[in-house]
Design a protein around this motif. Structure first.
Motif, PDB file in Angstrom:
ATOM      1  N   ARG A   1       7.601   0.636   5.072  1.00  0.00           N
ATOM      2  CA  ARG A   1       7.270   1.548   3.957  1.00  0.00           C
ATOM      3  C   ARG A   1       8.569   2.011   3.310  1.00  0.00           C
ATOM      4  O   ARG A   1       9.167   3.003   3.712  1.00  0.00           O
ATOM      5  CB  ARG A   1       6.468   2.744   4.498  1.00  0.00           C
ATOM      6  CG  ARG A   1       6.130   3.803   3.471  1.00  0.00           C
ATOM      7  CD  ARG A   1       5.137   3.351   2.444  1.00  0.00           C
ATOM      8  NE  ARG A   1       3.903   2.904   3.051  1.00  0.00           N
ATOM      9  CZ  ARG A   1       3.050   2.043   2.448  1.00  0.00           C
ATOM     10  NH1 ARG A   1       3.307   1.561   1.243  1.00  0.00           N
ATOM     11  NH2 ARG A   1       1.950   1.670   3.071  1.00  0.00           N
TER      12      ARG A   1
ATOM     13  N   TRP B   1       4.665   1.856  -9.517  1.00  0.00           N
ATOM     14  CA  TRP B   1       3.794   2.503  -8.524  1.00  0.00           C
ATOM     15  C   TRP B   1       4.407   3.795  -7.994  1.00  0.00           C
ATOM     16  O   TRP B   1       5.564   3.820  -7.584  1.00  0.00           O
ATOM     17  CB  TRP B   1       3.530   1.556  -7.344  1.00  0.00           C
ATOM     18  CG  TRP B   1       2.623   2.124  -6.289  1.00  0.00           C
ATOM     19  CD1 TRP B   1       1.323   2.510  -6.459  1.00  0.00           C
ATOM     20  CD2 TRP B   1       2.929   2.375  -4.903  1.00  0.00           C
ATOM     21  NE1 TRP B   1       0.808   2.971  -5.260  1.00  0.00           N
ATOM     22  CE2 TRP B   1       1.768   2.901  -4.292  1.00  0.00           C
ATOM     23  CE3 TRP B   1       4.074   2.197  -4.127  1.00  0.00           C
ATOM     24  CZ2 TRP B   1       1.715   3.256  -2.942  1.00  0.00           C
ATOM     25  CZ3 TRP B   1       4.026   2.557  -2.776  1.00  0.00           C
ATOM     26  CH2 TRP B   1       2.853   3.074  -2.197  1.00  0.00           C
TER      27      TRP B   1
ATOM     28  N   GLN C   1      -3.291  -7.790   2.556  1.00  0.00           N
ATOM     29  CA  GLN C   1      -2.672  -7.268   1.334  1.00  0.00           C
ATOM     30  C   GLN C   1      -1.181  -7.639   1.294  1.00  0.00           C
ATOM     31  O   GLN C   1      -0.453  -7.463   2.266  1.00  0.00           O
ATOM     32  CB  GLN C   1      -2.848  -5.744   1.314  1.00  0.00           C
ATOM     33  CG  GLN C   1      -1.899  -5.004   0.416  1.00  0.00           C
ATOM     34  CD  GLN C   1      -2.596  -3.976  -0.478  1.00  0.00           C
ATOM     35  OE1 GLN C   1      -3.701  -4.200  -0.933  1.00  0.00           O
ATOM     36  NE2 GLN C   1      -1.933  -2.866  -0.720  1.00  0.00           N
ATOM     37  N   HIS C   2      -0.735  -8.140   0.147  1.00  0.00           N
ATOM     38  CA  HIS C   2       0.672  -8.494  -0.113  1.00  0.00           C
ATOM     39  C   HIS C   2       1.186  -9.699   0.697  1.00  0.00           C
ATOM     40  O   HIS C   2       2.384  -9.989   0.692  1.00  0.00           O
ATOM     41  CB  HIS C   2       1.613  -7.307   0.066  1.00  0.00           C
ATOM     42  CG  HIS C   2       1.445  -6.201  -0.951  1.00  0.00           C
ATOM     43  ND1 HIS C   2       0.889  -6.390  -2.202  1.00  0.00           N
ATOM     44  CD2 HIS C   2       1.766  -4.868  -0.890  1.00  0.00           C
ATOM     45  CE1 HIS C   2       0.888  -5.241  -2.867  1.00  0.00           C
ATOM     46  NE2 HIS C   2       1.401  -4.296  -2.101  1.00  0.00           N
TER      47      HIS C   2
ATOM     48  N   ASP D   1      -0.263   3.304 -10.836  1.00  0.00           N
ATOM     49  CA  ASP D   1      -0.305   1.975 -10.221  1.00  0.00           C
ATOM     50  C   ASP D   1      -0.686   0.986 -11.321  1.00  0.00           C
ATOM     51  O   ASP D   1      -1.861   0.809 -11.628  1.00  0.00           O
ATOM     52  CB  ASP D   1      -1.329   1.971  -9.071  1.00  0.00           C
ATOM     53  CG  ASP D   1      -1.194   0.732  -8.187  1.00  0.00           C
ATOM     54  OD1 ASP D   1      -0.358  -0.132  -8.503  1.00  0.00           O
ATOM     55  OD2 ASP D   1      -1.929   0.651  -7.175  1.00  0.00           O
TER      56      ASP D   1
ATOM     57  N   ARG E   1       6.182 -10.208   4.304  1.00  0.00           N
ATOM     58  CA  ARG E   1       6.787  -8.904   4.604  1.00  0.00           C
ATOM     59  C   ARG E   1       6.676  -8.508   6.067  1.00  0.00           C
ATOM     60  O   ARG E   1       7.359  -7.583   6.508  1.00  0.00           O
ATOM     61  CB  ARG E   1       6.223  -7.810   3.692  1.00  0.00           C
ATOM     62  CG  ARG E   1       4.741  -7.526   3.855  1.00  0.00           C
ATOM     63  CD  ARG E   1       4.320  -6.390   2.918  1.00  0.00           C
ATOM     64  NE  ARG E   1       2.920  -6.035   3.083  1.00  0.00           N
ATOM     65  CZ  ARG E   1       2.385  -4.896   2.679  1.00  0.00           C
ATOM     66  NH1 ARG E   1       3.144  -3.984   2.086  1.00  0.00           N
ATOM     67  NH2 ARG E   1       1.108  -4.644   2.849  1.00  0.00           N
TER      68      ARG E   1
ATOM     69  N   LYS F   1      -4.460   0.022 -12.302  1.00  0.00           N
ATOM     70  CA  LYS F   1      -5.162  -0.082 -11.017  1.00  0.00           C
ATOM     71  C   LYS F   1      -5.790   1.241 -10.584  1.00  0.00           C
ATOM     72  O   LYS F   1      -6.620   1.259  -9.680  1.00  0.00           O
ATOM     73  CB  LYS F   1      -4.207  -0.586  -9.916  1.00  0.00           C
ATOM     74  CG  LYS F   1      -3.768  -2.037 -10.130  1.00  0.00           C
ATOM     75  CD  LYS F   1      -2.786  -2.514  -9.066  1.00  0.00           C
ATOM     76  CE  LYS F   1      -3.434  -2.900  -7.744  1.00  0.00           C
ATOM     77  NZ  LYS F   1      -2.453  -3.495  -6.804  1.00  0.00           N
TER      78      LYS F   1
ATOM     79  N   PHE G   1      -0.351 -10.922  -4.235  1.00  0.00           N
ATOM     80  CA  PHE G   1      -0.064  -9.522  -4.536  1.00  0.00           C
ATOM     81  C   PHE G   1      -1.349  -8.714  -4.359  1.00  0.00           C
ATOM     82  O   PHE G   1      -2.390  -9.068  -4.913  1.00  0.00           O
ATOM     83  CB  PHE G   1       0.435  -9.394  -5.967  1.00  0.00           C
ATOM     84  CG  PHE G   1       0.523  -7.976  -6.453  1.00  0.00           C
ATOM     85  CD1 PHE G   1       1.485  -7.116  -5.948  1.00  0.00           C
ATOM     86  CD2 PHE G   1      -0.375  -7.494  -7.393  1.00  0.00           C
ATOM     87  CE1 PHE G   1       1.559  -5.800  -6.389  1.00  0.00           C
ATOM     88  CE2 PHE G   1      -0.304  -6.180  -7.834  1.00  0.00           C
ATOM     89  CZ  PHE G   1       0.671  -5.328  -7.325  1.00  0.00           C
TER      90      PHE G   1
ATOM     91  N   HIS H   1       9.187  -5.676  -4.101  1.00  0.00           N
ATOM     92  CA  HIS H   1       8.545  -4.342  -4.111  1.00  0.00           C
ATOM     93  C   HIS H   1       9.588  -3.233  -3.922  1.00  0.00           C
ATOM     94  O   HIS H   1       9.626  -2.557  -2.880  1.00  0.00           O
ATOM     95  CB  HIS H   1       7.514  -4.321  -2.986  1.00  0.00           C
ATOM     96  CG  HIS H   1       6.461  -3.279  -3.112  1.00  0.00           C
ATOM     97  ND1 HIS H   1       6.739  -1.939  -3.216  1.00  0.00           N
ATOM     98  CD2 HIS H   1       5.112  -3.385  -3.145  1.00  0.00           C
ATOM     99  CE1 HIS H   1       5.597  -1.269  -3.288  1.00  0.00           C
ATOM    100  NE2 HIS H   1       4.598  -2.116  -3.257  1.00  0.00           N
TER     101      HIS H   1
ATOM    102  N   GLU I   1       8.622  -2.891  -9.647  1.00  0.00           N
ATOM    103  CA  GLU I   1       8.537  -4.110  -8.847  1.00  0.00           C
ATOM    104  C   GLU I   1       8.461  -5.352  -9.741  1.00  0.00           C
ATOM    105  O   GLU I   1       7.402  -5.673 -10.250  1.00  0.00           O
ATOM    106  CB  GLU I   1       7.288  -4.027  -7.960  1.00  0.00           C
ATOM    107  CG  GLU I   1       7.109  -2.682  -7.271  1.00  0.00           C
ATOM    108  CD  GLU I   1       5.673  -2.432  -6.783  1.00  0.00           C
ATOM    109  OE1 GLU I   1       4.890  -3.384  -6.651  1.00  0.00           O
ATOM    110  OE2 GLU I   1       5.333  -1.260  -6.540  1.00  0.00           O
TER     111      GLU I   1
ATOM    112  N   VAL J   1       5.431  -4.147 -11.819  1.00  0.00           N
ATOM    113  CA  VAL J   1       4.479  -3.156 -11.320  1.00  0.00           C
ATOM    114  C   VAL J   1       5.210  -1.816 -11.220  1.00  0.00           C
ATOM    115  O   VAL J   1       6.375  -1.770 -10.805  1.00  0.00           O
ATOM    116  CB  VAL J   1       3.919  -3.576  -9.938  1.00  0.00           C
ATOM    117  CG1 VAL J   1       3.014  -2.489  -9.353  1.00  0.00           C
ATOM    118  CG2 VAL J   1       3.160  -4.896 -10.065  1.00  0.00           C
TER     119      VAL J   1
HETATM  120  C1  BG6 Z   1       1.851  -1.691  -5.010  1.00  0.00           C
HETATM  121  C2  BG6 Z   1       0.423  -1.882  -5.410  1.00  0.00           C
HETATM  122  O1  BG6 Z   1       2.618  -2.770  -5.420  1.00  0.00           O
HETATM  123  O2  BG6 Z   1       1.921  -1.572  -3.601  1.00  0.00           O
HETATM  124  C3  BG6 Z   1      -0.375  -0.705  -4.923  1.00  0.00           C
HETATM  125  O3  BG6 Z   1       0.311  -2.009  -6.818  1.00  0.00           O
HETATM  126  C4  BG6 Z   1      -0.212  -0.536  -3.419  1.00  0.00           C
HETATM  127  O4  BG6 Z   1      -1.734  -0.890  -5.251  1.00  0.00           O
HETATM  128  C5  BG6 Z   1       1.269  -0.438  -3.108  1.00  0.00           C
HETATM  129  O5  BG6 Z   1      -0.877   0.635  -3.010  1.00  0.00           O
HETATM  130  C6  BG6 Z   1       1.571  -0.300  -1.626  1.00  0.00           C
HETATM  131  O6  BG6 Z   1       0.955  -1.283  -0.877  1.00  0.00           O
HETATM  132  P1  BG6 Z   1       1.024  -1.265   0.689  1.00  0.00           P
HETATM  133  O7  BG6 Z   1       0.195  -2.434   1.174  1.00  0.00           O
HETATM  134  O8  BG6 Z   1       2.461  -1.406   1.057  1.00  0.00           O
HETATM  135  O9  BG6 Z   1       0.459   0.057   1.118  1.00  0.00           O
END
Ligand code: BG6
Length: 306
Positions: free
Chosen positions: A62, A255, A86-87, A219, A91, A198, A72, A174, A281, A253
């Motif tokens: 994080r 966020w 997700q993603h 977002d 990573r 988003k 993505f 990111h 991003e 992006v």
């Molecule tokens: C961003 C997305 O790039 O990443 C968001 O647009 C997302 O929707 C954020 O919440 C964080 O993602 P994650 O999977 O690291 O919590």
């Protein structure tokens, strides 16, 4: 004097003679820290990293600069990435440190440049075994982190090592920028750009003229008209702070989870840390990049302290 590079445990650090530095975790080849200096000042931390970021490889980091690949966000159900989390898979996979490489500047000037270039690799056979079977393609990623006085460049090369199959992918860097006070922060370079919101049912909107203020949960997937050629600037208290140039990454992006959303993000600390970060991003995420067998795609972000 040369830059000093160390690999200790699962971290690579590089320190320039100026005192500027970068630290990369092998998990995700995630840049955890970039201390950069500008205008003769002291090297200061430029990235935001959560105080409760998980750094043992069991979770994505994080903060810093996680790499998003080959999808993505949550994958649509009807495409080859549908089973991936997700993603994507990069990573949380452990990357290999390929060493320090000679920069183009070194070669062209036949002298030692003031910077340092660090290379990291991930392939379908070295990626997290639980994830690589969810996306059955033979790929290789080369990630290059270049630290120079006052700037950080990160570039990624995606290669399709299949002999017959093409694949489609998305990729994004990111980047969690550190800011002093989000209330004073604006993003310049997005005026008139279409974006998908988003936090408002993915509605397609057009950015108003002027700079973008961040006043609540944000977002957005921007597609600036000028594509990757459009420069972006993070401005704080009216002063340009970070200049972001993009190469081949035509989307951006923006966020910030803001106060409510951070409560539901377990590894986001402190909870008011959203005031000190903004993710901008660079990526290729609004569509898909098709890569034929044997072909490669390169994309990069170049961040300059202003
Ligand atoms: C961003 C997305 O790039 O990443 C968001 O647009 C997302 O929707 C954020 O919440 C964080 O993602 P994650 O999977 O690291 O919590």
């Amino acid at each position: 004097p040369q830059a000093r590079v160390d690999l200790v445990g699962d971290r690579v650090t590089a320190v320039l003679p100026t005192g500027e530095s970068v630290e990369i975790l092998l998990t995700g080849a995630t840049v955890l820290s970039w201390k950069g200096a500008v205008g003769g000042g002291a090297a200061e931390e430029r990235l935001w990293l959560s105080e409760s970021a998980v750094l043992d490889g069991s979770k994505a980091v994080r903060g810093g600069i996680p790499i998003v690949f080959p999808v993505f966000g949550q994958s649509p159900a009807d495409v080859a990435t549908s089973k991936l989390p997700q993603h994507g898979l990069a990573r949380t996979s452990r990357w290999e440190f390929l060493g320090r490489s000679t920069s183009e500047a070194d070669v062209s000037s036949k002298a030692t440049s003031n910077g340092v270039q660090l290379d990291f690799g991930l392939t379908s056979s070295s990626a997290d075994p639980k994830l690589r079977e969810l996306w059955p393609f033979d790929f290789a990623l080369l990630y290059r982190v270049t630290l120079e006085p006052g700037s950080l460049i990160t570039s990624i090369v995606v290669t399709n090592n299949e002999t017959e199959k093409a694949f489609d992918f998305q990729v994004l860097l990111h980047t969690y920028f550190r800011v002093s006070d989000i209330a004073q922060v604006q993003v310049d370079g997005l005026a008139g750009a279409p974006y998908s919101d988003k936090v408002d049912g993915m509605k397609i909107k057009t950015q108003a003229e002027g700079k973008v203020d961040i006043t609540g949960e944000t977002d957005r997937v921007y597609k600036p008209e000028g594509g990757a050629a459009q420069a972006l600037t993070i401005v704080e208290a009216g002063r340009p702070k970070y200049g972001i140039a993009r190469d081949n990454l035509s989307d951006a992006v923006v966020w910030n989870p803001w106060s409510d959303k951070t409560k539901s993000i377990g590894d986001f600390a402190p909870k008011d840390g959203y005031k000190n970060m903004l993710c901008v991003e660079p990526g290729s995420v609004s569509g898909w990049q098709r890569l034929d067998p044997g072909d490669a795609f390169e994309g990069a972000q170049s961040i300059k302290l202003l």
